[in-house]
Design an enzyme around this catalytic site. Structure first.
Site, PDB file in Angstrom:
ATOM      1  N   CYS A  60      10.559   0.898   8.806  1.00  0.00           N
ATOM      2  CA  CYS A  60      10.429   2.155   8.079  1.00  0.00           C
ATOM      3  C   CYS A  60       9.213   2.913   8.591  1.00  0.00           C
ATOM      4  CB  CYS A  60      10.335   1.918   6.571  1.00  0.00           C
ATOM      5  SG  CYS A  60       8.806   1.168   6.011  1.00  0.00           S
ATOM      6  N   THR A  61       9.057   4.141   8.116  1.00  0.00           N
ATOM      7  CA  THR A  61       7.897   4.929   8.516  1.00  0.00           C
ATOM      8  C   THR A  61       6.922   5.006   7.352  1.00  0.00           C
ATOM      9  OG1 THR A  61       8.968   6.971   7.853  1.00  0.00           O
ATOM     10  CG2 THR A  61       9.132   6.368  10.163  1.00  0.00           C
TER      11      THR A  61
END
Length: 185
Positions: A60-61
């Site tokens: 994920c970011t």
């Protein structure tokens, strides 16, 4: 009998506190250099939540930005089913640079967060001690500025996680995905 029990409990507590204090923090931490977009590459934890959700997790970011009062706003965007979900957290700075606290109203937990090591433009290794009424757990995160990281950095993450008492089953290199990457703040 009570004195013996109390001394054993006291030693156990002292050992737990010492273990927590033995987690290092980046020397000469520079908070402004930690801000920006990161990719979560690795996650390790001995929490029940992690054990239950591990098979669903993907890269994920995370976007880290400084607030006006010197704290960190941390926004993670991750795939959940067929949607992208965002989670915002406010990491409150402590007197020790590179160390933050966070209280989760959702889970009723307190987090002692430490930036263990980083070179700011490639990777960051972050350790968190989580305590709640039901017990405590450890979490280690490996962030990268790109979606891939060298084998040496991945090995350092694994080694550090093991040093924190985590087993190989509790250590995960997150599967690569493009999902939700463009939706990140």
């Amino acid at each position: 009998m009570h004195a013996t029990l109390l001394s054993v409990l006291g030693l156990a507590l002292l050992g737990a506190l010492h273990a927590q204090d033995s987690i290092p923090v980046q020397t000469d931490f520079q908070q402004d250099k930690l801000t920006g977009r990161w990719y979560s590459i690795g996650l390790a934890s001995n929490s029940n939540w992690f054990k239950e959700k591990k098979h669903l997790m993907k890269m994920c970011t995370t976007v880290i930005s400084a607030t006006a009062d010197g704290n960190l706003e941390v926004t993670s965007t991750y795939p959940k089913g067929d949607k992208c979900e965002k989670r915002n957290s406010l990491y409150t700075r402590t007197e020790q640079p590179g160390r933050f606290s966070y209280n989760s109203p959702r889970w009723g937990s307190k987090h002692d967060i430490r930036v263990v090591e980083t070179n700011y433009d490639e990777y960051a290794l972050v350790a968190t001690q989580i305590s709640k009424s039901t017990g405590s757990s450890t979490m280690v995160l490996l962030y990268s500025r790109t979606k891939e990281l060298s084998p040496e950095r991945l090995e350092r993450f694994t080694q550090f996680s093991r040093e924190q008492g985590l087993t190989d089953e509790e250590i995960l290199i997150l599967p690569w995905t493009d999902k939700c990457m463009a939706d990140a703040a």
